[in-house]
Design a protein around this motif. Structure first.
Motif, PDB file in Angstrom:
ATOM      1  N   MET A 135      -2.143   8.334  -2.576  1.00 14.34           N
ATOM      2  CA  MET A 135      -0.972   8.144  -3.510  1.00 14.34           C
ATOM      3  C   MET A 135      -0.247   9.361  -3.088  1.00 14.34           C
ATOM      4  O   MET A 135      -0.070  10.581  -3.707  1.00 14.34           O
ATOM      5  CB  MET A 135      -1.391   8.351  -4.963  1.00 14.34           C
ATOM      6  N   ASP A 136       0.824   9.158  -2.327  1.00 12.76           N
ATOM      7  CA  ASP A 136       1.975  10.050  -1.786  1.00 12.76           C
ATOM      8  C   ASP A 136       3.001   9.588  -2.627  1.00 12.76           C
ATOM      9  O   ASP A 136       3.765   8.674  -2.681  1.00 12.76           O
ATOM     10  CB  ASP A 136       2.443   9.733  -0.442  1.00 12.76           C
ATOM     11  N   LEU A 137       2.984  10.197  -3.955  1.00 14.60           N
ATOM     12  CA  LEU A 137       4.017   9.776  -5.111  1.00 14.60           C
ATOM     13  C   LEU A 137       5.367   9.967  -4.622  1.00 14.60           C
ATOM     14  O   LEU A 137       5.950  10.908  -4.189  1.00 14.60           O
ATOM     15  CB  LEU A 137       3.812  10.729  -6.222  1.00 14.60           C
ATOM     16  N   GLY A 138       6.288   8.975  -5.086  1.00  9.27           N
ATOM     17  CA  GLY A 138       7.378   8.565  -4.684  1.00  9.27           C
ATOM     18  C   GLY A 138       7.602   7.887  -3.286  1.00  9.27           C
ATOM     19  O   GLY A 138       9.002   7.746  -2.898  1.00  9.27           O
ATOM     20  N   GLN A 139       6.552   7.767  -2.592  1.00  8.04           N
ATOM     21  CA  GLN A 139       6.817   7.147  -1.231  1.00  8.04           C
ATOM     22  C   GLN A 139       6.291   5.819  -1.126  1.00  8.04           C
ATOM     23  O   GLN A 139       5.590   5.621  -1.802  1.00  8.04           O
ATOM     24  CB  GLN A 139       6.133   8.106  -0.256  1.00  8.04           C
ATOM     25  N   GLN A 140       7.006   4.965  -0.225  1.00  3.07           N
ATOM     26  CA  GLN A 140       6.408   3.637   0.231  1.00  3.07           C
ATOM     27  C   GLN A 140       5.189   3.688   0.871  1.00  3.07           C
ATOM     28  O   GLN A 140       4.907   4.170   1.885  1.00  3.07           O
ATOM     29  CB  GLN A 140       7.319   2.988   0.852  1.00  3.07           C
ATOM     30  N   ILE A 141       3.990   3.263   0.192  1.00  2.00           N
ATOM     31  CA  ILE A 141       2.727   3.370   0.852  1.00  2.00           C
ATOM     32  C   ILE A 141       2.158   2.045   0.849  1.00  2.00           C
ATOM     33  O   ILE A 141       1.282   1.868   1.579  1.00  2.00           O
ATOM     34  CB  ILE A 141       1.679   4.255  -0.270  1.00  2.00           C
ATOM     35  N   MET A 142       2.730   0.830   0.329  1.00  3.25           N
ATOM     36  CA  MET A 142       2.367  -0.420   0.529  1.00  3.25           C
ATOM     37  C   MET A 142       3.368  -1.326   0.727  1.00  3.25           C
ATOM     38  O   MET A 142       4.547  -0.907   0.559  1.00  3.25           O
ATOM     39  CB  MET A 142       1.399  -1.074  -0.599  1.00  3.25           C
ATOM     40  N   GLY A 143       3.312  -2.666   0.937  1.00  2.00           N
ATOM     41  CA  GLY A 143       4.402  -3.519   0.956  1.00  2.00           C
ATOM     42  C   GLY A 143       5.076  -3.615  -0.182  1.00  2.00           C
ATOM     43  O   GLY A 143       4.521  -3.459  -1.244  1.00  2.00           O
ATOM     44  N   SER A 144       6.434  -3.989  -0.095  1.00  2.00           N
ATOM     45  CA  SER A 144       7.288  -4.130  -1.367  1.00  2.00           C
ATOM     46  C   SER A 144       6.919  -5.064  -2.363  1.00  2.00           C
ATOM     47  O   SER A 144       7.386  -5.324  -3.354  1.00  2.00           O
ATOM     48  CB  SER A 144       8.667  -4.241  -0.866  1.00  2.00           C
ATOM     49  N   ASN A 145       5.927  -6.010  -1.886  1.00  5.08           N
ATOM     50  CA  ASN A 145       5.475  -7.185  -2.801  1.00  5.08           C
ATOM     51  C   ASN A 145       3.964  -6.900  -3.585  1.00  5.08           C
ATOM     52  O   ASN A 145       3.689  -7.491  -4.241  1.00  5.08           O
ATOM     53  CB  ASN A 145       5.211  -8.487  -2.114  1.00  5.08           C
ATOM     54  N   VAL A 146       3.922  -5.584  -3.428  1.00  2.00           N
ATOM     55  CA  VAL A 146       2.670  -5.042  -4.027  1.00  2.00           C
ATOM     56  C   VAL A 146       3.021  -4.232  -5.211  1.00  2.00           C
ATOM     57  O   VAL A 146       3.477  -3.099  -5.259  1.00  2.00           O
ATOM     58  CB  VAL A 146       1.665  -4.240  -3.364  1.00  2.00           C
ATOM     59  N   THR A 147       2.688  -4.532  -6.673  1.00  2.00           N
ATOM     60  CA  THR A 147       2.719  -3.969  -7.849  1.00  2.00           C
ATOM     61  C   THR A 147       1.517  -3.908  -8.284  1.00  2.00           C
ATOM     62  O   THR A 147       0.822  -5.004  -8.855  1.00  2.00           O
ATOM     63  CB  THR A 147       3.620  -4.510  -8.671  1.00  2.00           C
ATOM     64  N   ILE A 148       0.708  -2.586  -9.048  1.00  2.00           N
ATOM     65  CA  ILE A 148      -0.444  -2.566  -9.399  1.00  2.00           C
ATOM     66  C   ILE A 148      -0.231  -1.337 -10.728  1.00  2.00           C
ATOM     67  O   ILE A 148       0.368  -0.647 -10.585  1.00  2.00           O
ATOM     68  CB  ILE A 148      -1.687  -1.986  -8.429  1.00  2.00           C
ATOM     69  N   TRP A 149      -0.845  -2.013 -11.832  1.00  2.00           N
ATOM     70  CA  TRP A 149      -0.941  -0.798 -12.909  1.00  2.00           C
ATOM     71  C   TRP A 149      -2.217  -0.975 -13.768  1.00  2.00           C
ATOM     72  O   TRP A 149      -3.036  -1.781 -13.390  1.00  2.00           O
ATOM     73  CB  TRP A 149       0.214  -1.378 -13.900  1.00  2.00           C
ATOM     74  N   ASP A 150      -2.262   0.095 -14.561  1.00  2.00           N
ATOM     75  CA  ASP A 150      -3.573  -0.024 -15.599  1.00  2.00           C
ATOM     76  C   ASP A 150      -2.944  -0.035 -16.927  1.00  2.00           C
ATOM     77  O   ASP A 150      -2.001   0.724 -17.420  1.00  2.00           O
ATOM     78  CB  ASP A 150      -4.182   1.476 -15.241  1.00  2.00           C
ATOM     79  N   ASP A 151      -3.667  -0.799 -17.625  1.00  2.00           N
ATOM     80  CA  ASP A 151      -3.197  -1.110 -19.037  1.00  2.00           C
ATOM     81  C   ASP A 151      -4.728  -1.321 -19.838  1.00  2.00           C
ATOM     82  O   ASP A 151      -4.967  -2.654 -19.937  1.00  2.00           O
ATOM     83  CB  ASP A 151      -2.460  -2.113 -19.225  1.00  2.00           C
ATOM     84  N   GLY A 152      -5.058  -0.674 -20.717  1.00  2.00           N
ATOM     85  CA  GLY A 152      -6.366  -0.860 -21.411  1.00  2.00           C
ATOM     86  C   GLY A 152      -5.931  -1.477 -22.798  1.00  2.00           C
ATOM     87  O   GLY A 152      -6.671  -1.811 -23.415  1.00  2.00           O
ATOM     88  N   LEU A 153      -4.834  -1.520 -23.031  1.00  2.00           N
ATOM     89  CA  LEU A 153      -4.224  -2.417 -24.292  1.00  2.00           C
ATOM     90  C   LEU A 153      -3.844  -3.768 -24.131  1.00  2.00           C
ATOM     91  O   LEU A 153      -3.487  -4.521 -24.934  1.00  2.00           O
ATOM     92  CB  LEU A 153      -3.044  -1.485 -24.913  1.00  2.00           C
ATOM     93  N   ASP A 154      -3.785  -4.355 -22.816  1.00  2.00           N
ATOM     94  CA  ASP A 154      -3.598  -5.742 -22.609  1.00  2.00           C
ATOM     95  C   ASP A 154      -4.555  -6.625 -22.935  1.00  2.00           C
ATOM     96  O   ASP A 154      -5.810  -6.573 -22.154  1.00  2.00           O
ATOM     97  CB  ASP A 154      -3.309  -5.805 -20.958  1.00  2.00           C
TER      98      ASP A 154
END
Length: 451
Positions: free
Chosen positions: A262-281
């Protein structure tokens, strides 16, 4: 039968208050964890075991002068409480100071719905209900002349945390999970799983038919030469990859130690990739608090391929000068915070449509992965794609692949998502299927993939 809520809130509050009152010479934290679990297991197409376990444990952590002492017990009477505090105090007296150790969390009340993730029907599930589900799976295997094995589990879990700084949070959840592997005795196998907080959301017949279909289509598998191939990864395989990423890089401790991708602030995967964590969902397996009592909050990990954030516990948050995101394990520990409730944004493609245009590729049902390195094996349904269709089964393959690189070449993302629970780690993920432009396979696995 697993009875729900064995400890009502007043009794739990009294227990935690009592144990904290016994710790007079140090800051104290008490973690109460109760698990009422039952499981119906089947093998060789027969139900052979029904087991139930009910246990409650109390873990006490004392902190003084940068020293930490920890002890745990499942004896929750007055004498047991005195004894566990005494053991923690004795450990504290012998501990070496650790200025970078985990402090106690500051009090933050949880605002989550107390009923989030709790379903009474699951808590009350009995052996007859699970046996009916197992029999439906077995029946689907019998129709295809396959041998079925697997398990149907239901559980209720309560976590409550209190500390001498004023933290007081608790949450109770339920989970049901049905999984099966079907085999024909000649190497063909098929897998399916369903999990949910509500046992009524699981369709055992559908689970059985899915596994049977995979196994039936896996007969007479051929070998495929090693190399890079375009692949379609079903949701089970994608969930395993996200589990990998969670252990390896979504943690603030992994970033601190320089072992995260995780190089924060940098593009590390394709622009169609969005991943999150949510324990309340509620679309996942919700958990309102972590093992430090801190309320969970959503963390956007990767947005449009850009590394945005990592998860924190109290220790990493203190060092970074930020707030904990509610992802702590019982402290102290060597793992740091963990992203448990993962989600990947869906796309617009149907899995069947993803086949179009692939001249020669691989369809992967799931992975048997080896933690710590990005290598593993396909399992329980691996197929050759030729000229835009699944042409024949192939023997399981070993892979060695840099996942950020592979996720930089996602050509299509499924429009539907599936909730998948990891078999061992406790991590869960709601994910779509993926089509990747390339994935590196290094050879056939032979019998090792069955281990």
């Amino acid at each position: 039968m697993v009875e729900p809520r064995a400890w009502d809130p007043p009794a739990l509050e009294s227990l935690l208050t009592q144990v904290l009152s016994l710790a007079t010479d140090a800051e104290a934290e008490a973690i109460f964890a109760e698990r009422n679990a039952a499981l119906t297991r089947f093998a060789n197409s027969r139900i052979h075991q029904n087991v139930a376990e009910r246990d409650a444990t109390l873990r006490v952590r004392l902190v003084r002068d940068a020293r930490t002492g920890v002890a745990s017990t499942n004896r929750l009477d007055d004498e047991g409480l005195r004894e566990v505090v005494a053991r923690a105090s004795a450990t504290l007296a012998m501990a070496t100071p650790n200025p970078g150790g985990a402090p106690l969390a500051s009090p933050t009340p949880s605002t989550a719905d107390p009923g989030l993730g709790y379903v009474a029907a699951t808590a009350r599930a009995d052996p007859d209900l699970r046996a009916m589900g197992a029999r439906a799976v077995i029946a689907a295997g019998d129709v295809a002349k396959l041998e079925s094995s697997g398990a149907f589990s239901t559980e209720t879990a309560t976590l409550a945390v209190a500390n001498s700084r004023g933290m007081r949070n608790a949450h109770t959840v339920t989970q049901a999970k049905l999984l099966t592997v079907m085999m024909d005795g000649n190497g063909a196998s098929g897998y399916a799983q369903a999990t949910a907080p509500d046992v009524r959301a699981i369709d055992p017949t559908a689970v059985g038919e899915e596994a049977a279909d995979k196994a039936a289509r896996s007969t007479e598998a051929v070998e495929l030469e090693p190399g890079e191939y375009p692949v379609i990864l079903e949701e089970y395989a994608v969930a395993t990859i996200l589990e990998y990423l969670s252990w390896m890089g979504f943690s603030a401790l992994a970033v601190e130690e320089g072992r995260s991708f995780m190089d924060l602030g940098q593009q590390i995967m394709g622009s169609n990739v969005t991943i999150w964590d949510d324990g309340l969902d509620p679309q996942g397996l919700p958990t309102a608090i972590d093992y430090e009592g801190v309320p969970k909050r959503r963390v956007d990990l990767i947005s449009a391929g850009v590394a945005q954030a990592v998860v924190h516990d109290t220790a990493t948050a203190t060092r970074a000068g930020v707030a904990s995101t509610g992802h702590g394990l019982p402290a102290p520990n060597a793992f740091g915070p963990i992203a448990w409730n993962l989600f990947m944004a869906p796309g617009s493609s149907a899995k069947e449509v993803m086949l179009s245009g692939i001249e020669r590729g691989v369809w992967v049902t799931r992975f048997h992965a080896k933690r710590g390195i990005l290598t593993g094996m396909t399992k329980d349904g691996t197929f050759l794609i030729e000229d835009g269709r699944i042409s024949r089964p192939i023997r399981n393959l070993r892979f060695t692949q840099a996942i950020p690189e592979a996720f930089s070449a996602i050509e299509a993302i499924g429009s539907d998502t599936r909730l998948v629970a990891a078999e061992y780690s406790g991590i869960n993920a709601r994910v779509p299927a993926l089509r990747l432009a390339r994935f590196a396979f290094t050879g056939a696995t032979g019998t090792e993939a069955q281990e």
